[in-house]
Design an enzyme around this catalytic site. Structure first.
Site, PDB file in Angstrom:
ATOM      1  N   HIS A 129       0.834  -1.206   0.000  1.00 31.51           N
ATOM      2  CA  HIS A 129       0.000   0.000   0.000  1.00 31.51           C
ATOM      3  C   HIS A 129       0.866   1.252   0.000  1.00 31.51           C
ATOM      4  O   HIS A 129       0.637   2.187  -0.793  1.00 31.51           O
ATOM      5  CB  HIS A 129      -0.918  -0.019   1.218  1.00 31.51           C
ATOM      6  CG  HIS A 129      -1.639   1.265   1.475  1.00 31.51           C
ATOM      7  ND1 HIS A 129      -2.929   1.510   1.052  1.00 31.51           N
ATOM      8  CD2 HIS A 129      -1.241   2.397   2.115  1.00 31.51           C
ATOM      9  CE1 HIS A 129      -3.291   2.731   1.414  1.00 31.51           C
ATOM     10  NE2 HIS A 129      -2.285   3.287   2.077  1.00 31.51           N
ATOM     11  N   GLU A 130       1.870   1.290   0.876  1.00 31.99           N
ATOM     12  CA  GLU A 130       2.704   2.487   0.980  1.00 31.99           C
ATOM     13  C   GLU A 130       3.546   2.690  -0.275  1.00 31.99           C
ATOM     14  O   GLU A 130       3.684   3.815  -0.764  1.00 31.99           O
ATOM     15  CB  GLU A 130       3.602   2.388   2.217  1.00 31.99           C
ATOM     16  CG  GLU A 130       2.851   2.280   3.533  1.00 31.99           C
ATOM     17  CD  GLU A 130       1.917   3.453   3.787  1.00 31.99           C
ATOM     18  OE1 GLU A 130       2.174   4.553   3.251  1.00 31.99           O
ATOM     19  OE2 GLU A 130       0.924   3.279   4.517  1.00 31.99           O
ATOM     20  N   HIS A 133       1.505   4.219  -3.022  1.00 30.36           N
ATOM     21  CA  HIS A 133       1.399   5.676  -3.005  1.00 30.36           C
ATOM     22  C   HIS A 133       2.498   6.305  -3.855  1.00 30.36           C
ATOM     23  O   HIS A 133       2.258   7.235  -4.636  1.00 30.36           O
ATOM     24  CB  HIS A 133       1.526   6.195  -1.569  1.00 30.36           C
ATOM     25  CG  HIS A 133       0.261   6.146  -0.765  1.00 30.36           C
ATOM     26  ND1 HIS A 133      -0.928   6.706  -1.194  1.00 30.36           N
ATOM     27  CD2 HIS A 133       0.004   5.620   0.457  1.00 30.36           C
ATOM     28  CE1 HIS A 133      -1.855   6.526  -0.276  1.00 30.36           C
ATOM     29  NE2 HIS A 133      -1.323   5.869   0.737  1.00 30.36           N
ATOM     30  N   GLU A 192      -5.949   6.940  -1.086  1.00 30.54           N
ATOM     31  CA  GLU A 192      -5.850   5.793  -0.191  1.00 30.54           C
ATOM     32  C   GLU A 192      -6.497   4.554  -0.821  1.00 30.54           C
ATOM     33  O   GLU A 192      -5.940   3.454  -0.755  1.00 30.54           O
ATOM     34  CB  GLU A 192      -6.519   6.114   1.152  1.00 30.54           C
ATOM     35  CG  GLU A 192      -5.771   7.119   1.996  1.00 30.54           C
ATOM     36  CD  GLU A 192      -4.411   6.614   2.439  1.00 30.54           C
ATOM     37  OE1 GLU A 192      -4.265   5.399   2.636  1.00 30.54           O
ATOM     38  OE2 GLU A 192      -3.496   7.439   2.574  1.00 30.54           O
TER      39      GLU A 192
END
Length: 269
Positions: A129-130, A133, A192
């Site tokens: 997920h990070e 980004h 997100e």
């Protein structure tokens, strides 16, 4: 606010948007005003400052676990391109249940996250997920949105005589709240959600069971004692919304997982 003022603010924001239009990996329109080199330099600087100010976790088992998962994620084809050379990983000693990735190839995981991530696949969901980004250019987009919004409000403030009158100040205050709720937060929630789906694909391609991403958010809910902010005023989707979105894309993720050339074994400390 008069119709002419609305029109002026719209023109300002539209002009800035034209200067930096881009498209995210999922086809969403983005505002990106800074070069990749500039973002990498800022990411490296922020990472260095964090390492100076935040205690480092020197526990060998913690570091082996985090590095095993992070290296598997960053080894996925195409991820290396987002790093300024190679990805760097640091485990910070903190009770925060959090992690981050910064432009330039920098990953940080707080030790407080490890008890919540029960296995390598769950940590892979977070790191994926990070990293998602960064791959999607969200740090650039966030800075650009903030810059454009503040720039538009500054010009409008000057148009209103600097906001010196009581009425002008009230209008500027209302505009600030309106911009925060109407522009910045919705974009952040979209980012997100996008990072969730990119991370789901990354973890699957890295050989981690994507179904563990759903269990991760159930763990997150339990860790927060069921208390979540109002989704409308939150920069993050609710955990239930995240789970629903992940489950909706699980079939494709499972196909990628089954096609992965390896399935890493990263023992939890």
């Amino acid at each position: 606010m008069t119709r002419s003022m609305h029109r002026l603010l719209a023109i300002i924001l539209f002009a800035v948007a034209l200067a930096g239009c881009a498209t995210s990996p999922t086809g969403r329109s983005q505002l990106k005003m800074f070069s990749p080199q500039k973002m990498a330099a800022m990411g490296d600087q922020s990472y260095a400052q964090l390492k100076q100010k935040t205690p480092i976790d020197h526990n060998a088992a913690d570091n082996r676990f985090v590095e095993c998962v992070a290296h598997a994620i960053t080894a996925v084809p195409g991820v290396e391109q987002a790093a300024d050379g190679s990805w760097h990983v640091t485990v910070f000693k903190s009770k925060q249940i959090n992690a981050f990735a910064l432009p330039g190839g920098n990953i940080g995981v707080y030790s407080g996250l490890l008890p919540v991530t029960k296995n390598g696949a769950q940590l892979a969901a977070v790191i994926g997920h990070e990293v998602g980004h960064v791959l999607a250019g969200h740090p650039n987009e966030r800075m650009s949105e903030q810059y454009a919004t503040q720039g538009g409000l500054s010009v409008l403030s000057a148009f209103l005589g600097g906001g010196s009158s009581g009425g002008g100040q009230a209008i500027m205050s209302a505009l600030g709240v309106g911009a925060q709720v109407g522009i910045l937060l919705p974009f952040s929630r979209a980012q997100e959600s996008e990072a969730d789906l990119i991370g789901l694909e990354l973890m699957a391609r890295a050989g981690f069971d994507p179904r563990q991403s759903v269990q991760l958010w159930k763990n997150m809910t339990a860790a927060s004692n069921g208390q979540q902010p109002n989704p409308f005023l939150s920069t993050h989707p609710s955990n239930n919304n995240r789970i629903q979105a992940l489950e909706a894309h699980m079939n494709k993720a499972m196909q990628l997982y089954q096609q992965a050339p390896r399935h890493p074994s990263c023992p939890h400390p």
